[in-house]
Write an enzyme that holds these catalytic residues in place. Sequence first.
Site, PDB file in Angstrom:
ATOM      1  N   ARG A 197      -2.944  -3.528   4.516  1.00 39.38           N
ATOM      2  CA  ARG A 197      -2.478  -3.952   5.822  1.00 39.38           C
ATOM      3  C   ARG A 197      -2.148  -2.759   6.695  1.00 39.38           C
ATOM      4  O   ARG A 197      -1.726  -1.711   6.204  1.00 39.38           O
ATOM      5  CB  ARG A 197      -1.224  -4.814   5.702  1.00 39.38           C
ATOM      6  CG  ARG A 197      -1.464  -6.137   4.989  1.00 39.38           C
ATOM      7  CD  ARG A 197      -0.189  -6.928   4.923  1.00 39.38           C
ATOM      8  NE  ARG A 197       0.875  -6.086   4.417  1.00 39.38           N
ATOM      9  CZ  ARG A 197       2.150  -6.238   4.739  1.00 39.38           C
ATOM     10  NH1 ARG A 197       2.523  -7.205   5.559  1.00 39.38           N
ATOM     11  NH2 ARG A 197       3.064  -5.439   4.237  1.00 39.38           N
ATOM     12  N   SER A 261       1.293   2.450  -3.150  1.00 31.65           N
ATOM     13  CA  SER A 261       2.035   1.982  -4.328  1.00 31.65           C
ATOM     14  C   SER A 261       1.372   2.361  -5.639  1.00 31.65           C
ATOM     15  O   SER A 261       0.979   1.501  -6.429  1.00 31.65           O
ATOM     16  CB  SER A 261       2.220   0.478  -4.231  1.00 31.65           C
ATOM     17  OG  SER A 261       2.734   0.175  -2.968  1.00 31.65           O
ATOM     18  N   ASP A 315       6.067   1.208  -2.738  1.00 35.26           N
ATOM     19  CA  ASP A 315       6.502  -0.133  -2.305  1.00 35.26           C
ATOM     20  C   ASP A 315       7.894  -0.511  -2.832  1.00 35.26           C
ATOM     21  O   ASP A 315       8.644  -1.221  -2.166  1.00 35.26           O
ATOM     22  CB  ASP A 315       5.464  -1.216  -2.646  1.00 35.26           C
ATOM     23  CG  ASP A 315       5.103  -1.260  -4.111  1.00 35.26           C
ATOM     24  OD1 ASP A 315       5.500  -0.334  -4.861  1.00 35.26           O
ATOM     25  OD2 ASP A 315       4.409  -2.210  -4.520  1.00 35.26           O
TER      26      ASP A 315
HETATM   27 MG    MG Z   1       3.301  -5.740  -2.416  1.00 36.19          MG
END
Ligand code: MG
Length: 576
Positions: A197, A261, A315
């Site tokens: 995103r 992440s 994250d």
């Molecule tokens: Mg996530």
Amino acid sequence: EKSKEGLTKAEEILTRLGVEPSEDDCIAVQHVCAIVSFRSANLIAATLGAILTRLKDNKNTPRLRTIVGIDGSLYKMHPQYARRLHKTVRRLVPESDVRFLLSESGSGKGAAMVTAWASRLADQTRQIAETLAEFRLTEEQLLEVKKRMRTEIQNGLSKNTQSTATVKMLPTYVRSTPDGTENGDFLALDLGGTNFRVLLVKIRSGKRRTVEMHNKIYAIPIEVMQGTGDELFDHIVYCISDFLDYMGMKNTRLPLGFTFSFPCRQTSLDAGILVNWTKGFKATDCEGEDVVSLLRDAIKRREEFDLDVVAVVNDTVGTMMTCAYEEPTCEVGLIAGTGSNACYMEEMRNIETVDGVEGRMCVNMEWGAFGDNGCLDDIRTQYDNAVDDLSLNAGKQKYEKMCSGMYLGEIVRNILIDLTKRGFLFRGQISETLKTRGIFETKYLSQIESDRLALLQVRSILQHLGLDSTCDDSIIVKEVCGAVSHRAAQICGAGMAAVVDKIRENRGLDHLDITVGVDGTLYKLHPHFSPIMHQTVKELAPNCNVNFLLSEDGSGKGAALITAVGCRLRQQEQKS
Ligand code: MG
Ligand code: ADP
């Protein structure tokens, strides 16, 4: 009622009974017998007809083919009874082919057969229970998991064990949680989960603090995920470009936070060397490289816009920061989604890999790799081994592979294959579907384990997956799912208990009140994962009162908050 000797027999029997019958008497008695036995055969035929019709409807077939097993002297010895019964049944249920089979000593032999069947069933139930028992960890075992996590945490923090530690305890250079003065517009990227995103986050400080977010989701095709590093980063920059066009912001040089992440060895807020890929990523030429440089290079290659990359963010850290923005006692972040990981505020004096002893720094534990040195092998099962063997990163992330969304369904599928091989499921037939990797997604665990679901619905989920199941099958499948997710929640809780107890001891407290910020679809949507995890933490860390707070979009909002903090620190440095 026998046709030939019937009348002679009637006379004999009546005479023996002490009456002196005339010939007419004998005829009348024979007639009465026939009426009584005829009615009996018809009544039985009528009820049998009802049963056969029911069977036919159950099977939903236009024509029933079946065999009726019959025992009883009346049926066997009476000269007309059987014939009449058969005839009436066939007349009442014409759309059937019914055969009648005489049973030899049903009550004796049959009882033995039922007993044999029942004991086979009991044996099967016992074997299934034994298989699933491996997933039921005792409190001692869970305490042992907690203790081992604590040891690995220590190894990751200490200078002389860090290089070989499995739980890497990576410093993040995030030294404080937000204080509410964060302000400005930021871009954020979220890479490392199911979706990629790009986000625009507008943070406003002051009396009425607000955070406004706009985001767009982009797919990362598997060939890009597993292609070259340049291709991956070019794709990322292409997505940013598309997003900036979409927002009409191509010409503003915004500060950017990059939620990435994966395990990164950071030397500052804006530098992170990828240790290794996890969770299905495998792009070449990235491991050992600074991902911020890779991003900056790709932005340069495109020659279209400029961005100020301020922070690379895990994250877990984003999740902790987002929750800390609302709730200052939040000093731990937890992810239970595609992967499993946690971070927390550790004392600088304990982080031997970073200079300085004052204050605290958030440490990205990378706890998914817990167990990679074999320390969990005594609780891992053959099914965990099978899942690991078939994964992209065999031998790595062993703890994550026992408790995160990417793998729970695969564990279930491997158990189902084994139970089918042993003849306990799906009539012993291993279908092509069941052989397909990844077919049993973790969302099906959530659906199947839902308390509101009737067995018939479990069956229809399996049907939908292409697994043709009986009612008994669906009971077993539900048990398997329950065992796998229960263990996942418990060992995740055991890891968390180790973390909160460490924080409590760091601070020399008898009792600690703390909040854990959590993100991840497994945590949010599985019906039992979160309550079992909470309960486990409570039992294993009785001196901590742990409050769990759901993070709203930690990877986006959190990255922006960390970027805001980073910008503020940079300005302070420039001033001094
Ligand atoms: Mg996530
Ligand atoms: P990520 O961890 O990739 O950032 P999420 O937190 O949304 O993103 O987690 C996605 C993962 O959650 C999926 O890979 C899947 O394993 C799992 N998942 C998806 N739907 C469900 C569900 N209904 N119940 C439990 N787990 C789910």
